[in-house]
Design an enzyme around this catalytic site. Structure first.
Site, PDB file in Angstrom:
ATOM      1  CE  LYS A 101      -6.427   0.534  -1.160  1.00  0.00           C
ATOM      2  NZ  LYS A 101      -6.023   0.269   0.240  1.00  0.00           N
ATOM      3  CD1 TRP A 102      -7.400   5.523  -9.133  1.00  0.00           C
ATOM      4  CD2 TRP A 102      -6.089   4.738 -10.758  1.00  0.00           C
ATOM      5  NE1 TRP A 102      -7.197   6.540 -10.027  1.00  0.00           N
ATOM      6  CE2 TRP A 102      -6.397   6.084 -11.043  1.00  0.00           C
ATOM      7  CE3 TRP A 102      -5.275   4.038 -11.655  1.00  0.00           C
ATOM      8  CZ2 TRP A 102      -5.928   6.741 -12.178  1.00  0.00           C
ATOM      9  CZ3 TRP A 102      -4.815   4.698 -12.784  1.00  0.00           C
ATOM     10  CH2 TRP A 102      -5.136   6.033 -13.040  1.00  0.00           C
ATOM     11  CG  ASP A 103      -6.544   5.488  -2.041  1.00  0.00           C
ATOM     12  OD1 ASP A 103      -7.728   5.864  -2.038  1.00  0.00           O
ATOM     13  OD2 ASP A 103      -5.891   5.264  -1.000  1.00  0.00           O
ATOM     14  CG  ASP A 124      -2.283   0.629   0.943  1.00  0.00           C
ATOM     15  OD1 ASP A 124      -2.322   1.868   1.055  1.00  0.00           O
ATOM     16  OD2 ASP A 124      -3.278  -0.036   0.603  1.00  0.00           O
ATOM     17  CG  ASP A 128     -10.272   3.986   4.292  1.00  0.00           C
ATOM     18  OD1 ASP A 128      -9.944   3.059   3.539  1.00  0.00           O
ATOM     19  OD2 ASP A 128      -9.817   5.146   4.178  1.00  0.00           O
TER      20      ASP A 128
HETATM   21  C1  DGJ Z   1      -6.995   5.397   1.872  1.00  0.00           C
HETATM   22  C2  DGJ Z   1      -7.349   3.967   1.576  1.00  0.00           C
HETATM   23  O1  DGJ Z   1      -8.709   3.765   1.653  1.00  0.00           O
HETATM   24  C3  DGJ Z   1      -6.574   3.079   2.530  1.00  0.00           C
HETATM   25  O2  DGJ Z   1      -6.955   1.744   2.355  1.00  0.00           O
HETATM   26  C4  DGJ Z   1      -5.104   3.271   2.283  1.00  0.00           C
HETATM   27  O3  DGJ Z   1      -4.783   2.833   0.992  1.00  0.00           O
HETATM   28  C5  DGJ Z   1      -4.749   4.726   2.455  1.00  0.00           C
HETATM   29  N1  DGJ Z   1      -5.587   5.583   1.670  1.00  0.00           N
HETATM   30  C6  DGJ Z   1      -3.311   4.961   2.081  1.00  0.00           C
HETATM   31  O4  DGJ Z   1      -2.970   6.288   2.098  1.00  0.00           O
END
Ligand code: DGJ
Length: 725
Positions: A473-475, A363, A545
């Site tokens: 995982k594209w945040d 992550d 989250d």
């Molecule tokens: C928000 C995401 O929802 C979390 O799972 C994690 O990836 C954090 N960002 C990392 O900054």
């Protein structure tokens, strides 16, 4: 399929169990005369003729008692004798704002065309499309209503195209993707709302005279309200009642309205949010709205969900992973946050491999000089110091443990402390002369700017080409403020929020086409952009989250109303839980996380031998049931579901295996355990549950025995298998 009635003045759009009927009046106004259970009919024009007229509204076209406000319209415009909320508002070069649309033509064809630059549901067999063309003769503007019927899927999609055939610019101030008027108002509205950490809670409340409005002004579909709205019969429940719903294939600002007028008619509409929006439509150009999905259920919320789930899995998600079971993953976020080095990552990966986990996800914090949220977004170069060497080296060592490798990125953002920002301070969303707001110490890149789009495509494709990455995982961790673009012209500033989303879709389109084998998971601080637009490109989403098993119950239940379980990222995390401090058993955490796409997000190296054994067992069990959970049909068992108890059943595609899970939130003193009645089984067939063999009818009418809860947060799970007898 589309049937033409009443001398081609009525369009009967039919899917297996649903009809949507539009009718063109002699004046050329297009009305929606029916939506609901499928009709058999040869003529439907009488529905309009029978509508009673009220007074105090002007007559239209000088025709006595012809009042648009009383008619169920398909594209009501501003400036006519309908003073309810319009679906289309245009401003012309002469300053006028009246649009008067009349029917011009239609076209029916099999298949469906892609909307330029936007996610479009085009796959699926037996699709037929009708385009209904309307025109404002004076202003030389046309509006096309496009409906596609996905017969086998019971789904209808709609989008709208506005074309400027005049010689001057036209400003679009509002255009919805769908407007449906109902001739009654005895409905509840159902929607999904919440906030960061508690997304998609299902809400139901009565409609009354006035307007009920859902929207997002955040630059993303948002944690607060999902682009979904349903009108439901007052008595609708999980298994009965009519429900009419719209869900928009869009990831940005949206607005949905259910408006009850003074004569108890209801207008339901959904589209791009007109807030802070205006689009300069230059001569000979067209504007395409995103599409809405229109789903009707006559058997309550479970049927509604079943239709959405199958349609989204089989037709919306274009990923090669859409219908493949997903790997069990370990994510290091809640295990280490930013505090990791190679040794820690490898020991976590080793424990994960021992437990049968298949994918290791690294992550936030692997790039630039990032060890907290203050720096380096935009600089997507691996931090060799933290990774104890190259990223390729780490991936290789993790691969040797038998795990695939996945990586977190947040491409739409930039930290002020980054090489990217120092090189391109003008690439952020901001208004010149004002200090832009920071959130989580970051700015949002201006994705309306093609240079920014190209930069992201190059950076990410270089990374994906170089490294052996199976999953991304594209945040996206902040919403858009300071709406302004130095790339767009002054007159286009109100186009930014939509152009941002178009820019994002362009980047995603190219990357997902270029790297079809990569499994993409979308995330926006959890479910801040859980919508069909993102699912089109990325077939799974990090649901929330909040990883607490009990908090997840309403979140996952609400999400499952529309989005398929295979799309829901659900992780077992540590106790006390990091968001709410709650302590739940490993068993219950496993049961809840196995409602969707199972992962682990805790420091496995810190578990006791006994806990590790439990994790191992869970992974084995999940692999046994995941095809049923991910690709089967979900039925929420309402007889028992209430604020304190949640029960789900998943039926395998061939209906021979069922996974049933149950969680009771709080234990109550002096209660007698009840039974859990199942659904969706064959009444006459025999099933094995543990040691016992029962008929389907027994399981559906008598049910499974629930344990007496002797503590809070207790859960149970069963695997029910059909047997020959
Ligand atoms: C928000 C995401 O929802 C979390 O799972 C994690 O990836 C954090 N960002 C990392 O900054």
């Amino acid at each position: 399929m589309v049937e033409l009635l009443d001398n081609q003045r009525t369009f009967h759009i039919q899917v297996k169990h649903t009809s949507l009927v539009l009718h063109v009046l002699p004046t050329g106004h297009v009305t929606v005369i029916y939506w609901g259970k499928r009709l058999e009919s040869k003529s439907l024009a009488y529905v309009i003729q029978d509508i009673g007229r009220a007074s105090y509204i002007s007559d239209t076209d000088g025709i006595k008692d012809f009042k648009l406000e009383q008619l169920p319209q398909a594209m009501p415009t501003h400036g006519n004798s309908d003073l309810r909320t319009p679906a289309l508002v245009l401003e012309y070069a002469d300053g006028s704002r009246i649009t008067n649309l009349r029917y011009k033509d239609f076209k029916v064809y099999s298949g469906k065309e892609r909307l330029p630059g936007m996610p479009t549901i085009t796959s699926g067999e037996e699709v037929e499309t009708v385009e209904i063309l309307l025109e404002d003769y004076l202003q030389q503007v046309t509006v096309k209503l496009i409906f596609s019927a996905f017969y086998e899927y019971n789904a209808i999609t709609q989008s709208v195209v506005v074309t400027n055939l005049s010689k001057s610019n036209v400003t679009i101030e509002k255009v919805v993707s769908s407007n449906i008027d109902f001739l009654d108002a005895a409905y509840d509205v159902c929607y999904l709302s919440g906030a960061w950490g508690r997304e998609t809670h299902r809400q139901v409340r009565p409609l009354s005279q006035g307007a009920f409005l859902l929207d997002s002004k955040r630059g993303a579909s948002g944690h607060g309200q999902n682009p979904f709205l349903a009108l439901a019969d007052k008595q609708a429940n999980e298994n009965s009642g009519s429900i009419y719903s719209m869900n928009m294939v869009y990831s940005g600002n949206f607005q949905a309205i259910a408006e009850v007028d003074m004569h108890q008619n209801t207008r339901m509409q959904m589209g791009i949010n007109p807030f802070d929006f205006a689009w300069q439509l230059v001569p000979q150009e067209s504007f395409y709205t995103p599409e809405t999905v229109l789903i009707y259920s006559d058997q309550g919320y479970n049927q509604l969900s079943a239709i959405y789930h199958r349609f989204y899995r089989e037709c919306l998600m274009k990923s090669s992973h859409a219908e493949k079971v997903r790997p069990v993953l370990i994510n290091n976020w809640e295990a280490t946050y930013f505090d990791f080095d190679k040794r820690k990552l490898l020991s976590l990966a080793k424990e994960a491999a021992d437990c049968g986990i298949e994918l290791f996800v690294l992550d936030d914090g692997w790039f630039g000089k990032r060890s907290d949220t203050t720096t380096s977004l935009g600089d997507w170069q691996p931090n060799h110091q933290k990774l104890g060497g190259s990223l390729s080296g780490l991936i290789e060592e993790i691969g040797q443990l038998g795990l695939q490798f996945g990586l977190w990125v947040e491409p739409e953002m930039v930290s002020p402390d980054s090489e990217l920002y120092r090189a391109h301070p003008d690439w952020i969303i901001q208004v010149a002369g004002r200090d832009p707001q920071l959130a989580r110490h970051q700015y949002v890149l201006d994705l309306a700017n093609p240079a920014v789009q190209n930069y992201l495509i190059t950076e990410l494709s270089t990374l994906l080409e170089k490294e052996n990455i199976a999953y991304i995982k594209w945040d996206m961790n902040r919403n858009i403020t300071d709406s302004g673009s130095s790339y767009l012209a002054v007159a286009q500033q109100k186009e930014l929020s939509h152009r941002y989303i178009l820019g994002l879709y362009h980047v995603l389109e190219i990357l997902t086409e270029q790297f079809p084998e990569v499994l993409f998971e979308s995330c926006a601080g959890g479910g801040g952009r859980y919508d069909p637009g993102m699912l089109y490109y990325m077939p799974q989403t990090w649901t929330s989250d909040d990883t607490d098993a009990i908090e997840r119950l309403p979140i996952q239940s609400g999400t499952s109303l529309i989005y398929p379980p295979i799309s829901m990222g659900c992780h077992v995390s540590a106790v006390p839980n990091h968001q709410v401090g709650r302590i739940t058993s490993m068993d219950t955490r496993g049961i809840v996380a196995m409602q969707g796409n199972l992962g682990y997000e805790l420091d496995l190296t810190q578990l006791s031998t006994e806990e590790k054994l439990l994790v191992k067992e869970q992974v084995v069990q999940y692999k046994e049931i995941r095809e049923i959970v991910q690709l089967g049909q979900l039925i929420r068992l309402t007889e028992i579901e209430n604020q304190n108890q949640y029960a789900w059943l998943y039926r395998s595609k061939d209906a021979t295996a069922f996974v049933v899970s149950f969680v009771q939130v709080l234990a109550r003193a002096n209660t007698v355990p009840k039974r859990l009645k199942l659904a969706g089984l064959d009444a006459k067939a025999y099933y094995q549950v543990g040691e016992r063999i029962c008929t389907g009818s027994e399981l559906m009418s008598i049910g499974l025995k629930l344990d007496k809860p002797i503590e809070d947060y207790a859960g149970q799970r069963w695997l029910v298998k059909k047997i020959e007898k």
